[in-house]
Structures are given as C-alpha cells and as structure tokens.
Design a protein around this motif. Structure first.
Motif, PDB file in Angstrom:
ATOM      1  N   VAL A 110       0.975  91.668 -40.174  1.00 43.22           N
ATOM      2  CA  VAL A 110       1.886  91.741 -38.971  1.00 43.22           C
ATOM      3  C   VAL A 110       1.523  90.466 -38.488  1.00 43.22           C
ATOM      4  O   VAL A 110       0.299  90.142 -38.074  1.00 43.22           O
ATOM      5  CB  VAL A 110       1.597  92.782 -37.968  1.00 43.22           C
ATOM      6  CG1 VAL A 110       2.482  92.620 -36.978  1.00 43.22           C
ATOM      7  CG2 VAL A 110       2.132  94.126 -38.723  1.00 43.22           C
ATOM      8  N   ASN A 111       2.572  89.598 -37.975  1.00 44.74           N
ATOM      9  CA  ASN A 111       2.494  88.184 -37.332  1.00 44.74           C
ATOM     10  C   ASN A 111       1.230  87.297 -38.046  1.00 44.74           C
ATOM     11  O   ASN A 111       0.469  86.765 -37.322  1.00 44.74           O
ATOM     12  CB  ASN A 111       2.325  88.400 -36.048  1.00 44.74           C
ATOM     13  CG  ASN A 111       3.446  89.026 -35.196  1.00 44.74           C
ATOM     14  OD1 ASN A 111       4.601  88.680 -35.645  1.00 44.74           O
ATOM     15  ND2 ASN A 111       3.149  89.653 -34.120  1.00 44.74           N
ATOM     16  N   GLY A 112       1.271  87.543 -39.228  1.00 43.95           N
ATOM     17  CA  GLY A 112      -0.058  86.777 -40.079  1.00 43.95           C
ATOM     18  C   GLY A 112      -1.283  87.030 -39.921  1.00 43.95           C
ATOM     19  O   GLY A 112      -2.132  86.284 -40.474  1.00 43.95           O
ATOM     20  N   SER A 113      -1.490  88.390 -39.564  1.00 43.01           N
ATOM     21  CA  SER A 113      -2.950  88.934 -39.640  1.00 43.01           C
ATOM     22  C   SER A 113      -3.309  89.175 -41.009  1.00 43.01           C
ATOM     23  O   SER A 113      -2.557  89.194 -42.222  1.00 43.01           O
ATOM     24  CB  SER A 113      -2.729  90.235 -39.095  1.00 43.01           C
ATOM     25  OG  SER A 113      -2.042  91.043 -39.597  1.00 43.01           O
ATOM     26  N   ALA A 114      -4.703  89.064 -41.159  1.00 41.37           N
ATOM     27  CA  ALA A 114      -5.196  89.272 -42.279  1.00 41.37           C
ATOM     28  C   ALA A 114      -4.596  90.742 -42.930  1.00 41.37           C
ATOM     29  O   ALA A 114      -4.641  91.714 -42.153  1.00 41.37           O
ATOM     30  CB  ALA A 114      -6.781  89.472 -42.197  1.00 41.37           C
ATOM     31  N   PRO A 115      -4.372  90.968 -44.198  1.00 38.37           N
ATOM     32  CA  PRO A 115      -3.757  92.004 -44.672  1.00 38.37           C
ATOM     33  C   PRO A 115      -4.636  93.194 -44.662  1.00 38.37           C
ATOM     34  O   PRO A 115      -5.677  93.112 -45.097  1.00 38.37           O
ATOM     35  CB  PRO A 115      -3.127  91.820 -46.063  1.00 38.37           C
ATOM     36  CG  PRO A 115      -3.475  90.357 -46.286  1.00 38.37           C
ATOM     37  CD  PRO A 115      -4.354  89.706 -45.138  1.00 38.37           C
ATOM     38  N   VAL A 116      -3.884  94.223 -44.432  1.00 38.35           N
ATOM     39  CA  VAL A 116      -4.759  95.607 -44.670  1.00 38.35           C
ATOM     40  C   VAL A 116      -4.474  96.102 -45.950  1.00 38.35           C
ATOM     41  O   VAL A 116      -3.054  95.901 -46.458  1.00 38.35           O
ATOM     42  CB  VAL A 116      -4.355  96.558 -43.637  1.00 38.35           C
ATOM     43  CG1 VAL A 116      -4.756  98.165 -43.834  1.00 38.35           C
ATOM     44  CG2 VAL A 116      -4.601  96.249 -42.285  1.00 38.35           C
TER      45      VAL A 116
END
Length: 167
Positions: A110-116
């Motif tokens: 989300v919004n360029g966060s590190a992927p889960v």
C-alpha cells in the motif's frame, strides 16, 4: 395529495472473471481509491465464487479496527492469507494498493510500503469481482474507486513500485 417514498437498492458493480483475461493461478490487482470516513470497513474489491460467496475469495478492504488496507484470501473456507498492509490511512486522501498472486506466493503493498508476503498457497476458485462492496456482508467502500487494473502477470515483490497514487 398523498406522498410516497421510493427506495432503491444500491448499485453494485460486478464483473464475471470469465469476461476478461482472469487467471486462476496468477495475476496482479491494483486499486487507487479514497475513503471518506475511517473506523468502518470499506471494501475495495471482493473477488469470490459467487455474488455473496464467502468460502472462496480474495477480499481487499480497509479494516475498521486499524484503518489499514487488509488482504484476506480464503480457499474452501480456510484462510490462506490474512494481514494488514502499510500504515493507517487518512480520511479523504487518495491511496494505492496492489496485490500479486502466483507460483512465488502472495505479495501486497500500500502506497509503496514494503510488501507483506506469504509463500505458495492454494488459490480459491472464483468467478465474480465486486467493486466497492462485499456482497456477503453488505459492507461498502464509503469512498471512491479512482482506478482498478488487473494484470495477468504476477508482479511479486514489485507490487511495491506499482502501489503508488498516479493522479
């Protein structure tokens, strides 16, 4: 003169997975949206085995308890992926969420966060995409979908670069 009240059921946008290049084994979804109020669940996409189906599904929604985007994947009623992603959203602010599924597993950003991510899972058999609503529980987005895109290729960890607001 008498008055009458007319009510109409909410319009629900749905699409059969057979009507486009949907792949059961791999793909990537991108959603750009905004949510008016927080503290209530807001469904972005509900991809399930029938309108209102709950056993086989991909649900991408804003959690009412954390105000974060949440991805839930169930196959035959068994949870395969269930996680909040990114940081809490701000009301009336555009955001982007992307998730990818394929042989290498599931990735969500989300919004360029590190992927889960989670490793290989058995993906549910689905036939209907509902936009902005989960027909099983009636939860709606309470906001707007600005863009929805589906790619037949799994982006894997690259969903991080895809999950950015473009408008």
């Amino acid at each position: 003169t008498a008055t009458a009240t007319a009510t109409r059921a909410a319009t629900v946008a749905t699409l059969a997975t057979s009507s486009f290049g949907y792949s059961q084994s791999q793909g990537t979804w991108l959603v750009e949206a905004s949510k008016l109020g927080l503290g209530t669940s807001g469904y972005l996409l509900s991809i399930n085995d029938q309108p209102g189906g709950d056993d086989d599904r991909f649900d991408l929604y804003v959690s009412n308890s954390t105000n974060k985007v949440h991805l839930l994947i169930q196959n035959a009623g068994v949870t395969k992926f269930n996680s909040d992603v990114g940081t809490a959203l701000t009301a009336n602010t555009d955001f982007a969420a992307a998730f990818s599924y394929g042989p290498a597993g599931v990735y969500c950003s989300v919004n360029g966060s590190a992927p889960v991510s989670v490793g290989t899972v058995t993906f549910p058999s689905v036939d209907t995409v509902s936009f902005g609503m989960n027909q099983a529980n009636g939860s709606t987005l309470d906001g707007s979908l600005r863009r929805v895109a589906y790619y037949e290729t799994p982006f894997g960890a690259d969903v991080q670069s895809l999950a950015v607001v473009t408008s």
